[in-house]
Scaffold this active site. Structure first.
Site, PDB file in Angstrom:
ATOM      1  N   HIS A 189     -15.693   1.225  -4.273  1.00 37.59           N
ATOM      2  CA  HIS A 189     -14.269   1.167  -3.946  1.00 37.59           C
ATOM      3  C   HIS A 189     -13.929  -0.038  -3.078  1.00 37.59           C
ATOM      4  CE1 HIS A 189     -10.411   3.129  -4.144  1.00 37.59           C
ATOM      5  NE2 HIS A 189     -10.276   3.104  -2.832  1.00 37.59           N
TER       6      HIS A 189
ATOM      7  N   TYR B  59       0.846  -1.205   0.000  1.00 43.35           N
ATOM      8  CA  TYR B  59       0.000   0.000   0.000  1.00 43.35           C
ATOM      9  C   TYR B  59       0.879   1.252   0.000  1.00 43.35           C
ATOM     10  CZ  TYR B  59      -3.735   3.267   0.913  1.00 43.35           C
ATOM     11  OH  TYR B  59      -4.619   4.313   0.802  1.00 43.35           O
TER      12      TYR B  59
END
Length: 763
Positions: free
Chosen positions: A732, A525
């Site tokens: 999302h 990430y």
């Protein structure tokens, strides 16, 4: 996260190249045949058997529209796929359908998909629970029997009494795409304001439910987004924010910027058009609000932000005996965007805040609203030398629960509110706190723990019984035959990045007598001060169990694992550091025989999707396969859609020349290359997005896929497929129904099976 912010050094050669280059090149090259005849490809028997399938793939030819040209910082930009930014155009819909007509058969029309789906469904089918919460006369918790699309909110009079259904979102839509997205109870627990999200959108519809009767009031509050709910202590109403001026669609499929949020007060039982406007700042259209009614009920704290970090603080006096009928008079406490402030509790006019002001690893500060100048602030709990103080919560009148991040492992403590002194430390294994509940007026708390191999343990502790240890209220057990945590190993290693910075990484696999290369899934990430903590994931466990594989989670810069300095080390002009960290993780894993290039897959979502996109452009020779989920791919226009302008705090503002030049260097869309030799071949790539994602609009993935497919279309060196899968009635990620989660996980596992070198398949 070591202060590593470097000044941008002007690279004249890069800038000259930028001036010469039209963004979205047409990929004309003398080595590329424009014939649509089948390319003769070299045979490599050591590669995964993906070439036969790839040979049949004819990528849709996305029209290159030359009319979109503009001058940005003295550079002429040709944006040939801008037409894909219109989600409602027939041409865009045809492009999406053409992509799904390729990707769906590749993934789903095979025996592997059915087998993997059946196994995932079986593994997923185990009872799941959330932490209980006490509000008024009842306890509440979330429960999923196993395969319910949405978890059900349950109600109990006490922890031993029978449970009843309080709110079941599964009854609100036939396909499970309506989700409970937020909830806040009134002070007396009589009412719950809750938000509903449809098809994964960030838009919320707020309803109000009676606790005792389990029925709703008639009103529905609409156009609510990025807003919490703060009840006044008289239980008559609450503050919330809405985009009342947003025109057009508000269902998550639009791309229009979210601007001009306004703060309102709603009274229970009244229509939304009767709400009182409390605050607005038309001169600052990007400002967003979060509110807190203080524990004493006398103040409303207004937190103002315009990006995803740093906020200002204002407050207004509340008069509990007087109705709220007009705008409030807000006074500034902090009027600069320079740090984070999170309200915890108060003692009269003295407010306690969790902040990184003058404390990169955070501290607890006390600000007296009667004497608010910064020089008068005091520190209750100072910044720790090494550990990051992630959050704090006031419970049991005068206790603070504080959670530290120590080398990517959570530490939970209780401290005295007035002195900050340590009262007790709660024993935790290597893992993370994934749920917490407790209030200042109650002595009991509940907290949930999970790790890579532990789905969840829920603990109950009562400060009124300090001699007793925390009790295990529930332990969540996985439904996987023969699963034994002792058969697996979890190790944390530290490896060197390109600039010799030590980067931590967790590696999870079955215990084995010797190290031998296995299929490996590398997940990353690295952004927005978010820490990638140890947590349980069914897809990851499926990867290990099915392929006898390895999971790797590097904690790259840009995240929050070591505080703001770690975040700063991977954002703005330092963003490349995070990509370097991720690429160095791949090199570490192959160098130390955990895996090989043709066995190594990378995956990331959102900012992690950007990470994957940038890395396959920069170092395609490192990876065998890549999955980029809902990624930010157009770094020159991300700020123009929905809430994208808030990301400038991490990425920089493309409207500023310095940041534009930096963004251009790594923007996935603008660094697509034609493979001119075997080392430039892209790994097998699966790009995933969804039609109602209004956080990272699907246009990013659509434009990136169009550019990639055009670049590789006629390259004799590109043997690996480039696929785009667009899901419908999804967003999302939040609120995605279980059935859809299982299908998406099946797509990913099937993709890995068909594109990686896999010699073991356990079903």
């Amino acid at each position: 996260m070591l202060k590593l912010i470097f000044q941008l050094v002007a690279n004249k050669q890069s800038l000259q190249k930028l001036e010469r280059t039209l963004l979205y090149p047409t990929f004309n090259h003398p080595a590329m045949s424009r014939s649509k005849a089948t390319v003769n490809r070299p045979t490599d028997l050591s590669r995964p058997l993906v070439e036969e399938a790839n040979a049949r793939i004819v990528y849709p030819e996305a029209r290159k529209d030359g009319k979109f040209e503009e001058m940005l910082h003295e550079y002429r930009i040709r944006d040939v796929y801008r037409w894909l930014e219109d989600p409602d155009s027939i041409e865009t819909q045809r492009f999406v359908n053409a992509q799904n007509n390729i990707s769906q058969p590749f993934l789903e029309r095979c025996e592997e998909w059915e087998s993997f789906n059946a196994k995932l469904t079986k593994i997923w089918n185990f009872p799941k629970y959330g932490c209980p919460m006490r509000h008024g006369n009842y306890y509440y918790y979330f429960k999923n029997t196993g395969l319910q699309n949405q978890s059900v909110m349950m109600q109990q009079e006490n922890l031993e009494s029978p449970e009843v259904v309080f709110l079941d979102a599964n009854t609100l839509s036939a396909d499970g795409t309506t989700a409970l997205s937020q909830k806040t109870f009134s002070e007396d627990g009589a009412y719950m304001a809750y938000g509903l999200s449809e098809s994964g959108s960030d838009w919320n519809k707020i309803r109000i439910r009676r606790a005792k009767e389990r029925t709703d009031f008639p009103e529905t509050l609409e156009k609510v987004k990025f807003s919490n709910v703060s009840w006044t202590k008289d239980n008559k109403g609450f503050f919330y924010g809405r985009y009342s001026d947003q025109d057009g669609k508000t269902d998550g499929s639009e791309t229009k910027q979210n601007e001009n949020q306004k703060l309102y007060y709603h009274r229970v039982g009244e229509r939304q058009d009767q709400d009182t406007l409390i605050a607005e700042f038309p001169e600052h259209p990007s400002w967003r609000f979060q509110t807190d009614v203080t524990d004493c009920g006398k103040y409303l704290i207004l937190s103002i932000s315009h990006t995803v970090r740093d906020n200002m603080l204002y407050y207004a006096d509340l008069k509990p005996d007087e109705p709220i009928t007009s705008k409030l008079d807000f006074k500034p406490i902090v009027d600069k965007f320079e740090a984070d402030y999170d309200y915890l509790t108060n003692e009269g006019s003295k407010m306690y805040f969790h902040t990184n002001k003058d404390a990169p690893k955070y501290r607890i500060a006390v600000i007296d609203f009667n004497n608010p100048a910064e020089e008068n602030w005091t520190t209750l709990i100072p910044e720790h030398e090494k550990d990051v103080l992630e959050w704090a919560k006031c419970v049991n009148e005068d206790k603070l629960l504080v959670c530290y991040n120590r080398d990517v492992k959570h530490i939970l403590q209780a401290r005295e509110l007035h002195t900050g002194n340590l009262i007790r430390q709660f024993g935790l294994d290597i893992g993370s706190i994934n749920g917490i509940s407790g209030k200042r007026k109650y002595s009991e708390i509940f907290y949930g723990f999970s790790s890579f191999l532990t789905p969840g343990i829920i603990y109950h502790y009562d400060f009124a019984k300090p001699v007793e240890k925390p009790k295990v209220l529930r332990e969540i057990n996985l439904n996987l035959e023969g699963f034994n945590r002792d058969d697996y190993s979890v190790e944390q290693v530290f490896y060197k990045s390109a600039d010799d910075t030590n980067i931590p990484m967790f590696i999870i696999q079955r215990k084995r007598d010797s190290v031998e290369p296995r299929p490996c899934l590398l997940y990353g990430y690295g952004g927005f001060n978010h820490s990638l903590m140890p947590s349980f994931g069914i897809t990851g466990l499926m990867f290990i169990d099915t392929f006898d594989g390895v999971l790797a989670f590097p904690n790259i810069r840009g995240g929050g694992e070591y505080g703001i300095e770690w975040h700063n080390g991977g954002r703005l002009l330092n963003k490349q550091n995070g990509f370097n960290d991720f690429q160095a993780a791949a090199e570490f894993l192959t160098r130390n025989n955990y895996t090989t290039k043709d066995r190594l897959a990378i995956q990331g979502a959102s900012n992690g999707g950007l990470l994957v996109g940038a890395c396959i452009n920069q170092r395609p020779e490192l990876f065998g396969a890549a999955v980029a989920q809902v990624g930010v791919m157009d770094m020159l226009r991300f700020h123009k859609f929905t809430i994208g302008h808030a990301w400038c705090s991490d990425y920089g503002n493309p409207d500023e020349r310095e940041h534009f030049a930096n963004l251009f260097k790594y923007s996935p869309l603008h660094n697509v290359h034609i493979p001119l030799n075997p080392n430039q071949e892209y790994p097998s790539t699966l790009i995933l997005t969804a039609d109602h994602d209004d956080r990272v609009s699907p246009l990013h993935s659509l434009k990136f896929a169009a550019a990639l497919q055009e670049a590789v279309r006629y390259s004799e060196y590109q043997l690996n497929p480039i696929l785009l899968r667009v899901y419908t009635k999804a967003g999302h990620g939040a609120g995605k129904p279980t059935k859809m989660r299982i299908s998406e996980a099946t797509d990913i596992i099937t993709f890995f099976k068909k594109t990686l070198k896999v010699d073991t398949v356990n079903l």
